[in-house]
Design an enzyme around this catalytic site. Structure first.
Site, PDB file in Angstrom:
ATOM      1  N   HIS A 165      52.548  22.110 -40.170  1.00  0.00           N
ATOM      2  CA  HIS A 165      53.632  22.872 -40.791  1.00  0.00           C
ATOM      3  C   HIS A 165      53.877  24.145 -39.988  1.00  0.00           C
ATOM      4  CE1 HIS A 165      56.385  24.477 -43.676  1.00  0.00           C
ATOM      5  NE2 HIS A 165      55.667  25.567 -43.840  1.00  0.00           N
ATOM      6  N   CYS A 212      60.418  21.150 -41.443  1.00  0.00           N
ATOM      7  CA  CYS A 212      59.911  22.496 -41.153  1.00  0.00           C
ATOM      8  C   CYS A 212      60.091  22.927 -39.706  1.00  0.00           C
ATOM      9  CB  CYS A 212      58.451  22.619 -41.566  1.00  0.00           C
ATOM     10  SG  CYS A 212      57.276  21.685 -40.558  1.00  0.00           S
ATOM     11  N   ASP A 230      59.415  31.552 -44.773  1.00  0.00           N
ATOM     12  CA  ASP A 230      59.335  30.100 -44.643  1.00  0.00           C
ATOM     13  C   ASP A 230      60.551  29.468 -45.302  1.00  0.00           C
ATOM     14  OD1 ASP A 230      58.708  27.437 -44.512  1.00  0.00           O
ATOM     15  OD2 ASP A 230      56.625  27.676 -45.153  1.00  0.00           O
ATOM     16  N   GLU A 233      65.200  18.183 -45.253  1.00  0.00           N
ATOM     17  CA  GLU A 233      65.256  16.711 -45.266  1.00  0.00           C
ATOM     18  C   GLU A 233      64.660  16.171 -43.976  1.00  0.00           C
ATOM     19  OE1 GLU A 233      67.475  14.771 -43.202  1.00  0.00           O
ATOM     20  OE2 GLU A 233      69.274  15.992 -42.858  1.00  0.00           O
ATOM     21  N   ARG A 284      76.095  19.596 -39.697  1.00  0.00           N
ATOM     22  CA  ARG A 284      75.944  19.856 -41.132  1.00  0.00           C
ATOM     23  C   ARG A 284      74.859  19.006 -41.769  1.00  0.00           C
ATOM     24  NH1 ARG A 284      79.676  23.458 -42.102  1.00  0.00           N
ATOM     25  NH2 ARG A 284      79.165  23.566 -44.322  1.00  0.00           N
TER      26      ARG A 284
END
Length: 287
Positions: free
Chosen positions: A123, A85, A138, A55, A80
């Site tokens: 990324h 990435c 990944d 997210e 939490r």
């Protein structure tokens, strides 16, 4: 694998990048051995992707993303929350290194959205060595990849519960491709370069703050269990079953807030409510 940095540099990094493995394992519900084996790598990857969602809500809210290891751990382990990435790769890299895995972090150009011009390297993923074999690992590419390591074997199709993938050598590195219908579609090109921490800081800053960053306008969330993957694209909620069917539905404000909290385990606070209302008012598909 490229040579590691100097002993002094490694010692400085070990202090600043220390991680509480017990707290992390509790976060992901892992109860196995603490050894650098392939079986442990597989188990950690599955539990990580099942427990910590992809997210980038902080980007959409304009709050930025701090890659300081302490900030990542406070957010993703103790708070939490999920992450995108760079956060996932930072966290998982430090876990694997603490267990004794040899690895390299890499930046990649994401081609999944098409285009004829080379995109920026935005990324992050890992190349991990286990018993003399290399693996692409990944845990931070949302709902597009498998929840298991992929063998670093160019041109070899690899079938998983969530798709078939292969690596293809390119001029600058390796393209990761996904089998779609009768063809192969590019996901991202891993650039073969000796990346340094500052490179990830710069890429993260661009993705988190640039006005044209996808995460500025699109809510993208995913969590992958062994037999099912849940994903959100704005207010379109998709459930994809391993090796099987998908279900989709468009959510209203109440359902979107509830899905974020229950399906993805995210702490939906008051500051998120205006974002949720705007996404629903805009309609599925985003801007």
């Amino acid at each position: 694998m490229k040579p590691s940095s100097s002993a002094d540099a490694q010692q400085r990094e070990s202090v600043s990048e220390a991680i509480d493995l017990g707290a992390y394992f509790e976060r992901i519900g892992y109860h196995g051995p603490w050894v650098p084996s392939f079986e442990v790598l597989q188990a950690l990857m599955r539990r990580h992707m099942a427990s910590i969602p992809f997210e980038a809500v902080d980007v959409m809210l304009g709050e930025g993303v701090d890659l300081d290891p302490g900030a990542v751990d406070r957010k993703m382990i103790h708070g939490r929350r999920g992450g995108y990435c760079f956060e996932h790769t930072s966290l998982f890299r430090r876990v694997l290194q603490a267990l004794g895995f040899a690895l390299e972090p890499h930046l990649a150009r994401v081609w999944i959205h098409g285009g004829s011009h080379a995109p920026a390297a935005t990324h992050a993923s890992l190349k991990v060595e286990v018993n003399g074999r290399l693996w692409l690992v990944d845990v931070g590419f949302g709902g597009f990849l498998s929840n298991q390591p992929l063998a670093w074997r160019p041109d070899q199709a690899q079938h998983t519960a969530f798709g078939t993938f292969r690596l293809v050598e390119t001029r600058d590195g390796y393209m990761l491709e996904n089998r779609y219908q009768e063809g192969w579609w590019p996901l991202y090109e891993i650039l073969d370069f000796d990346w340094q921490p500052v490179d990830f800081e710069m890429a993260n800053h661009y993705v988190a703050t640039h006005p044209r960053s996808l995460f500025k306008r699109e809510l993208m969330i995913a969590r992958t269990e062994d037999e099912v993957r849940y994903s959100l694209s704005n207010n379109r909620f998709t459930t994809r079953f391993a090796h099987g069917t998908t279900q989709e539905r468009v959510l209203d404000e109440t359902a979107l807030a509830d899905t974020l909290a229950t399906t993805f385990g995210l702490p939906v606070g008051d500051t998120w409510l205006a974002m949720i209302a705007a996404i629903v008012a805009r309609g599925d598909g985003g801007g």
